[in-house]
Write a protein that holds these residues in place. Structure first.
Motif, short mmCIF file in Angstrom:
data_model
loop_
_atom_site.label_atom_id
_atom_site.label_comp_id
_atom_site.label_asym_id
_atom_site.label_seq_id
_atom_site.Cartn_x
_atom_site.Cartn_y
_atom_site.Cartn_z
N GLU A 1 -93.03 6.11 -18.36
CA GLU A 1 -92.27 7.13 -19.09
C GLU A 1 -92.01 8.36 -18.25
OE1 GLU A 1 -90.80 6.40 -21.62
OE2 GLU A 1 -91.94 4.85 -22.66
N GLY A 2 -90.83 8.93 -18.43
CA GLY A 2 -90.40 10.06 -17.62
C GLY A 2 -90.82 11.41 -18.19
N PHE A 3 -90.43 12.43 -17.47
CA PHE A 3 -90.78 13.82 -17.77
C PHE A 3 -90.44 14.22 -19.21
CE2 PHE A 3 -89.61 18.46 -16.73
CZ PHE A 3 -90.92 18.89 -16.80
N TYR B 1 -92.00 8.03 -11.97
CA TYR B 1 -91.04 7.13 -11.34
C TYR B 1 -89.86 7.87 -10.70
CZ TYR B 1 -86.87 4.22 -11.29
OH TYR B 1 -85.70 3.64 -10.92
N HIS B 2 -89.36 8.91 -11.37
CA HIS B 2 -88.16 9.57 -10.86
C HIS B 2 -88.46 10.63 -9.80
CE1 HIS B 2 -86.64 8.01 -14.73
NE2 HIS B 2 -85.55 7.84 -14.04
N TRP B 3 -89.71 10.97 -9.63
CA TRP B 3 -90.04 12.06 -8.70
C TRP B 3 -90.39 11.49 -7.35
CZ3 TRP B 3 -93.53 15.73 -12.12
CH2 TRP B 3 -92.77 16.15 -13.22
N LEU C 1 -75.10 14.20 -16.39
CA LEU C 1 -74.58 12.87 -16.10
C LEU C 1 -75.73 12.01 -15.59
CD1 LEU C 1 -71.84 11.46 -16.22
CD2 LEU C 1 -71.40 12.28 -13.89
N ARG C 2 -76.34 11.26 -16.52
CA ARG C 2 -77.51 10.45 -16.16
C ARG C 2 -77.01 9.18 -15.50
NH1 ARG C 2 -81.75 8.12 -15.20
NH2 ARG C 2 -83.61 8.08 -16.53
N ARG C 3 -77.60 8.83 -14.34
CA ARG C 3 -77.19 7.60 -13.63
C ARG C 3 -78.40 6.71 -13.39
NH1 ARG C 3 -72.30 7.61 -14.96
NH2 ARG C 3 -71.57 6.25 -13.28
MG LIG Z 1 -86.86 7.91 -19.10
#
Ligand SMILES: [Mg+2]
Ligand SMILES: Nc1nc2c(ncn2[C@@H]2O[C@H](COP(=O)(O)OP(=O)(O)O)[C@@H](O)[C@H]2O)c(=O)[nH]1
Ligand SMILES: *[C@@H]1O[C@H](CO)[C@@H](O)[C@H](O)[C@H]1NC(C)=O
Ligand SMILES: *[C@@H]1O[C@H](CO)[C@@H](O)[C@H](O)[C@H]1NC(C)=O
Length: 446
Positions: free
Chosen positions: A71-73, A107-109, A310-312
């Motif tokens: 899960e993200g921020f 995951y995104h960092w 704009l989520r990619r």
């Molecule tokens: Mg997420």
């Protein structure tokens, strides 16, 4: 900052609220005697400012939690709200404090060469503001105060293996065999090691799986009656639902999640330098004390720019129906700019280098917040995300991406600032999407 200066600074921040500062000391002595009244920690009624106040409370119990690793921020920010409402229920029964799970390993960092674990909440959020809603401490404060890196009881929450029996919804919690492979393993002493936010030396003394189905406050009886552990961690806390999604309690907690000052300053500086935007002209002035912030919906005007989220990346995988191609997104952006007579556009996006390049060819006039390496090292991916969100929150018009929690948090920020919902609850449509339903307006409740 020298110690004396820091003390003075803390005092100054306390000054406008000084009767409350005194009240805090009183409250803690009171709480210490285990007679915390129902009202003690209701939002806005108590302010916990100083470390001195904390050290008085020695009998309190600690609630810790963590969230499913992928899960993200921005979903994690939502789970904090669920834990805060559980805390409010617990505080009616005794002195509890919520231990803030350090940020990291998200995951995104992935910005290379930047160390992004064990990040305290204070790097992203204003702790004084959080503390005006429920008592919270950082993890390192917990280690120091509780006498070491030990969590007495870890409950791993999971769904019921059998699902909802008979399709009938009921709230329940039961000790059950773990349904997934346990992410904790015993060390030589028989203690549990696992992912404790990058604190390698932390151990869980007991780990048990609980099947849980219901709202966050269903955990109250378990925490009060089934365990005497002083520190209890709920892992996979996202399993619990909101007690009152969108109600006053939800919004109180959401409003207390004020971003850290240094990030707001960076966002404000960018607005003024590149977007002709400032709080006076935009009518987005806010009270530093969130409990006093209350503006009429539609009061805020916003800076003279369109803001876009704009989520990619992972949103493109599997050809999601509701995410636009870049050329289609740019067409929509141009239409909105024309319609609302805006000649500036700010873009927040997680697009990869290749897509960023395409985007800047299609929309050369766009503005982005592009941190230098030094800024990235200082603010980290989480701080840069917050700066992007803050700039989006101040635009005259905003359009986001379908079902992105990053966009949802911007909606809430704009709701708090007092924007007309028409300028906020907008999203892109997929190129071939038939029913392009727009985001739900969750009206703020005071
Ligand atoms: Mg997420
Ligand atoms: N700086 C920045 N980061 C973004 C943006 N969009 C997505 N991200 C990153 O990608 C993550 C998205 O995950 P999450 O927070 O779970 O939101 P969701 O997946 O869109 O619901 C964010 O936490 C950011 O780290 C953006 O516009 N700007
Ligand atoms: C909690 O305690 C009650 C009463 O002893 C018991 O019936 C129940 O099964 C326990 N629940 C859990 C989740 O351990
Ligand atoms: C671990 O916790 C469970 C649930 O509270 C309890 O039933 C069990 O006795 C505990 N085990 C130990 C060794 O304390």
């Amino acid at each position: 900052m020298a110690d004396g200066e820091r003390a003075l600074f803390a005092w100054m921040r306390c000054t406008p609220l000084w009767p409350r500062c005194l009240l805090v000391l009183f409250v803690f002595i009171y709480v210490d005697g285990c007679v915390a009244g129902e009202e003690t920690f209701s939002a806005g009624k108590s302010v916990v400012h100083s470390a001195a106040a904390f050290s008085i409370a020695t009998d309190r119990r600690y609630l810790l939690y963590d969230v499913n690793p992928p899960e993200g921020f921005n979903l994690r920010r939502d789970v904090f709200i669920r834990m805060a409402s559980l805390m409010k229920a617990l505080l009616k029964k005794g002195p509890w404090v919520l231990v803030l799970p350090p940020w990291g390993r998200l995951y995104h960092w992935q910005t290379p060469d930047i160390y992004q674990v064990r990040i305290p909440w204070g790097d992203f959020f204003d702790l004084d503001s959080l503390n005006m809603n429920i008592p919270v401490i950082e993890y390192e404060h917990f280690i120091a105060e509780s006498g070491g890196p030990f969590i007495e009881q870890v409950y791993v929450l999971q769904n019921y293996a059998e699902g909802w029996t008979d399709g009938k919804w009921e709230e329940k919690v039961d000790e059950r065999p773990c349904t997934e492979q346990l992410m904790y393993s015993k060390d030589k002493q028989g203690y549990y090691r696992g992912w404790f936010w990058g604190y390698e030396e932390t151990r869980g003394l007991n780990v048990t799986c609980l099947s849980a189905q219901g709202h966050a406050s269903i955990m109250v009886p378990i925490l009060l009656k089934n365990t005497t552990a002083r520190s209890v961690m709920l892992d996979r806390a996202e399993t619990l639902l909101h007690d009152h999604y969108g109600a006053k309690d939800y919004w109180d907690t959401r409003r207390s999640m004020v971003f850290a000052k240094h990030l707001l300053l960076v966002g404000d500086e960018f607005r003024s330098r590149y977007l002709d935007s400032n709080d006076v002209d935009d009518k987005t002035d806010y009270n530093e004390d969130w409990t006093k912030q209350k503006v009429r919906s539609g009061y805020a005007k916003g800076g003279p720019y369109l803001a876009v989220h704009l989520r990619r990346k992972d949103f493109l995988w599997g050809h999601r129906e509701d995410v636009p191609s870049l050329p289609a997104a740019v067409n929509s952006i141009r239409d909105i700019m024309k319609k609302h007579k805006l000649d500036k556009v700010f873009i927040a996006t997680d697009a990869d280098d290749d897509e960023q390049e395409k985007l800047s060819k299609l929309l050369p006039e766009m503005r982005r917040y592009e941190p230098t390496w030094e800024e990235m090292e200082l603010y980290k991916d989480g701080g840069v995300a917050i700066i992007d969100q803050w700039i989006c929150a101040h635009a005259r018009y905003f359009i986001g991406t379908s079902v992105s929690t990053f966009s949802f948090r911007i909606h809430e920020e704009r709701e708090i600032l007092g924007f007309d919902p028409k300028t906020t609850y907008n999203r892109f449509c997929g190129d071939n999407e038939k029913d392009c339903e727009q985001p739900t307006h969750w009206k703020i409740v005071y």
